[in-house]
Design a protein around this motif. Structure first.
Motif, PDB file in Angstrom:
ATOM      1  N   ARG A 202      86.139  61.162  93.492  1.00 21.12           N
ATOM      2  CA  ARG A 202      86.801  60.365  94.580  1.00 21.12           C
ATOM      3  C   ARG A 202      86.399  58.881  94.361  1.00 21.12           C
ATOM      4  NH1 ARG A 202      88.924  63.166  98.912  1.00 21.12           N
ATOM      5  NH2 ARG A 202      88.126  65.221  99.280  1.00 21.12           N
ATOM      6  N   LEU A 203      85.210  58.533  94.178  1.00 23.79           N
ATOM      7  CA  LEU A 203      84.762  57.511  94.067  1.00 23.79           C
ATOM      8  C   LEU A 203      85.441  56.499  92.909  1.00 23.79           C
ATOM      9  CD1 LEU A 203      83.111  54.774  95.263  1.00 23.79           C
ATOM     10  CD2 LEU A 203      81.139  55.817  93.709  1.00 23.79           C
ATOM     11  N   PRO A 204      85.499  57.075  91.799  1.00 22.44           N
ATOM     12  CA  PRO A 204      86.221  56.480  90.652  1.00 22.44           C
ATOM     13  C   PRO A 204      87.573  56.260  90.910  1.00 22.44           C
ATOM     14  CG  PRO A 204      84.637  58.194  89.726  1.00 22.44           C
ATOM     15  CD  PRO A 204      84.506  58.099  91.243  1.00 22.44           C
ATOM     16  N   SER A 205      88.297  57.205  91.687  1.00 21.89           N
ATOM     17  CA  SER A 205      89.726  57.207  91.881  1.00 21.89           C
ATOM     18  C   SER A 205      89.849  56.151  92.957  1.00 21.89           C
ATOM     19  CB  SER A 205      90.020  58.541  92.472  1.00 21.89           C
ATOM     20  OG  SER A 205      90.179  59.451  91.482  1.00 21.89           O
ATOM     21  N   SER A 206      88.860  55.595  93.779  1.00 29.17           N
ATOM     22  CA  SER A 206      89.265  54.760  94.745  1.00 29.17           C
ATOM     23  C   SER A 206      88.961  53.351  94.289  1.00 29.17           C
ATOM     24  CB  SER A 206      88.050  54.934  96.006  1.00 29.17           C
ATOM     25  OG  SER A 206      86.649  54.594  95.440  1.00 29.17           O
ATOM     26  N   MET A 207      88.341  53.354  93.072  1.00 30.35           N
ATOM     27  CA  MET A 207      88.178  51.719  92.579  1.00 30.35           C
ATOM     28  C   MET A 207      89.353  50.754  92.651  1.00 30.35           C
ATOM     29  SD  MET A 207      85.046  51.214  91.966  1.00 30.35           S
ATOM     30  CE  MET A 207      84.645  52.103  93.557  1.00 30.35           C
ATOM     31  N   PRO A 208      90.667  51.121  92.047  1.00 26.73           N
ATOM     32  CA  PRO A 208      91.841  50.009  92.337  1.00 26.73           C
ATOM     33  C   PRO A 208      92.059  50.018  93.482  1.00 26.73           C
ATOM     34  CG  PRO A 208      92.318  52.201  90.721  1.00 26.73           C
ATOM     35  CD  PRO A 208      91.113  52.389  91.573  1.00 26.73           C
ATOM     36  N   TYR A 209      92.087  50.914  94.597  1.00 26.78           N
ATOM     37  CA  TYR A 209      92.518  50.562  95.980  1.00 26.78           C
ATOM     38  C   TYR A 209      91.091  49.721  96.545  1.00 26.78           C
ATOM     39  CZ  TYR A 209      95.361  54.626  95.743  1.00 26.78           C
ATOM     40  OH  TYR A 209      96.554  55.444  95.106  1.00 26.78           O
ATOM     41  N   LEU A 210      90.043  50.319  96.290  1.00 24.78           N
ATOM     42  CA  LEU A 210      88.876  49.185  96.895  1.00 24.78           C
ATOM     43  C   LEU A 210      88.932  47.758  96.520  1.00 24.78           C
ATOM     44  CD1 LEU A 210      86.250  48.748  98.101  1.00 24.78           C
ATOM     45  CD2 LEU A 210      85.232  49.579  96.033  1.00 24.78           C
ATOM     46  N   PHE A 211      89.376  47.344  95.123  1.00 24.64           N
ATOM     47  CA  PHE A 211      89.481  46.050  94.582  1.00 24.64           C
ATOM     48  C   PHE A 211      90.598  45.364  95.340  1.00 24.64           C
ATOM     49  CE2 PHE A 211      86.435  47.453  91.338  1.00 24.64           C
ATOM     50  CZ  PHE A 211      85.545  46.297  91.392  1.00 24.64           C
ATOM     51  N   ALA A 212      91.666  45.932  95.463  1.00 24.75           N
ATOM     52  CA  ALA A 212      92.980  45.550  96.243  1.00 24.75           C
ATOM     53  C   ALA A 212      92.624  44.877  97.690  1.00 24.75           C
ATOM     54  CB  ALA A 212      94.010  46.438  96.418  1.00 24.75           C
ATOM     55  N   SER A 213      91.821  45.928  98.084  1.00 30.58           N
ATOM     56  CA  SER A 213      91.390  45.518  99.787  1.00 30.58           C
ATOM     57  C   SER A 213      90.493  44.577  99.621  1.00 30.58           C
ATOM     58  CB  SER A 213      91.007  46.890 100.469  1.00 30.58           C
ATOM     59  OG  SER A 213      89.725  47.203  99.714  1.00 30.58           O
ATOM     60  N   LEU A 214      89.586  44.455  98.629  1.00 32.68           N
ATOM     61  CA  LEU A 214      88.436  43.544  98.630  1.00 32.68           C
ATOM     62  C   LEU A 214      89.094  42.077  98.484  1.00 32.68           C
ATOM     63  CD1 LEU A 214      85.830  44.834  96.194  1.00 32.68           C
ATOM     64  CD2 LEU A 214      85.599  44.486  98.846  1.00 32.68           C
ATOM     65  N   LYS A 215      90.235  41.991  97.831  1.00 37.41           N
ATOM     66  CA  LYS A 215      90.825  40.583  97.530  1.00 37.41           C
ATOM     67  C   LYS A 215      91.589  40.076  99.174  1.00 37.41           C
ATOM     68  CE  LYS A 215      92.287  41.684  93.062  1.00 37.41           C
ATOM     69  NZ  LYS A 215      93.431  41.736  92.071  1.00 37.41           N
ATOM     70  N   VAL A 216      91.855  40.994  99.974  1.00 38.77           N
ATOM     71  CA  VAL A 216      92.372  40.856 101.220  1.00 38.77           C
ATOM     72  C   VAL A 216      91.236  40.343 101.984  1.00 38.77           C
ATOM     73  CG1 VAL A 216      93.629  41.542 103.226  1.00 38.77           C
ATOM     74  CG2 VAL A 216      94.435  42.078 100.911  1.00 38.77           C
ATOM     75  N   GLY A 217      90.166  41.209 101.958  1.00 37.86           N
ATOM     76  CA  GLY A 217      88.882  40.942 102.787  1.00 37.86           C
ATOM     77  C   GLY A 217      88.210  39.576 102.604  1.00 37.86           C
ATOM     78  N   VAL A 218      88.034  39.201 101.339  1.00 36.12           N
ATOM     79  CA  VAL A 218      87.394  38.094 100.846  1.00 36.12           C
ATOM     80  C   VAL A 218      88.188  36.866 101.588  1.00 36.12           C
ATOM     81  CG1 VAL A 218      88.429  37.340  98.607  1.00 36.12           C
ATOM     82  CG2 VAL A 218      85.982  36.841  99.109  1.00 36.12           C
ATOM     83  N   ALA A 219      89.249  36.913 101.501  1.00 31.76           N
ATOM     84  CA  ALA A 219      90.266  35.785 102.236  1.00 31.76           C
ATOM     85  C   ALA A 219      90.276  35.719 103.698  1.00 31.76           C
ATOM     86  CB  ALA A 219      91.935  35.981 101.503  1.00 31.76           C
TER      87      ALA A 219
END
Length: 287
Positions: A202-219
């Motif tokens: 689950r965690l490895p599969s979530s990495m692309p989704y996590l980083f996409a949301s992190l870009k939104v979150g940091v802004a």
């Protein structure tokens, strides 16, 4: 070169439209001054004056660029007129709020993924929290925390975290649920526990989704910090710079602070993108 040309073309068009808008919006002041003086002005004189006014309605691009240069390169970073100084104040609260929001979002996503009751009980409240305008809730949070003796960096960070946790939580939930039924069945055939399934699938599969949301979150964190600086009477930070500029009609200062905030947000998103590429490459998920 082929990739740069379209970008330069769009940039030139934006600058040209900006100059035209500056001339049009600043011209009434020039004509009014000429009427008071009982003189007439030519079009070239109008253009020259509208692009050099001290407090224009819309500053020209070169005026904003000059202000950015003066308040970044020409000022000491410890000066309260330096955008580097104000940018660091805003950045420190943004990073703390982003860290808090990211942690909260990831933990919430893990709970929702593994607990159906938590999904039904918590997720609707998380969604409802995002319907409250940040301009309404920011003063309330600041006042409550100030009454508790908490001021400075923490209130701004909490507001930044408030805006950043939701996209991280949603993205992480989507990522943790990305493995299909066949992959989950395969883990069961290996007698993998829930923890092993989480860490190895689950965690490895979530990495692309996590980083996409992190870009939104940091802004979003940066936006939350700037909004938090507006009602708090802050004297430091990009939000304070915007506020002081609006008080004294310094439109050039306002626009330079806006561009500084945009550049800061772009830099943070780029940094997250670089970390994403390095992480995914080391995990064998990117070339």
């Amino acid at each position: 070169m082929k990739n740069i040309l379209p970008i330069l073309t769009v940039l030139l068009v934006i600058v040209a439209v900006w100059y035209a808008a500056a001339i049009k919006m600043n011209a009434p002041w020039t004509y009014a001054q000429a009427e008071r003086a009982g003189t007439e002005v030519t079009f070239s004189e109008v253009v020259r004056d509208t692009l050099a006014q001290e407090r224009p309605v819309l500053p020209a691009p070169h005026q904003v660029a000059q202000e950015l240069w003066d308040t970044t390169v020409m000022k000491k970073v410890t000066s309260k007129r330096s955008l580097v100084f104000h940018g660091w104040v805003t950045l420190s609260a943004t990073l703390l709020g982003f860290a808090i929001g990211t942690t909260a979002g990831i933990l919430l996503a893990i709970g929702i993924t593994h607990n159906r009751a938590m999904e039904l009980g918590v997720m609707p409240w998380a969604i409802a929290s995002q319907t409250i305008p940040i301009l309404a809730i920011a003063p309330m949070i600041i006042v409550v925390l100030n009454s508790m003796g908490i001021s400075g960096l923490i209130p701004k960070s909490i507001i930044a975290a408030y805006l950043s946790f939701f996209p991280v939580a949603v993205g992480m939930v989507k990522g943790l649920r990305a493995p299909d039924a066949m992959q989950l069945d395969l883990m069961r055939t290996y007698s993998a526990s829930d923890a092993q399934t989480f860490w190895k699938l689950r965690l490895p599969s979530s990495m692309p989704y996590l980083f996409a949301s992190l870009k939104v979150g940091v802004a979003a964190s940066l936006v939350g910090t700037i909004v938090a600086e507006l009602p708090s009477g802050a004297t430091r930070g990009l939000g304070a710079r915007l506020l002081s500029g609006s008080y004294y009609g310094q439109t050039i200062q306002i626009w330079s602070a806006l561009f500084a905030a945009a550049l800061l947000a772009a830099s943070l998103v780029i940094i997250v993108g670089v970390i994403e590429k390095i992480t995914l490459r080391r995990m064998g998920m990117a070339a």
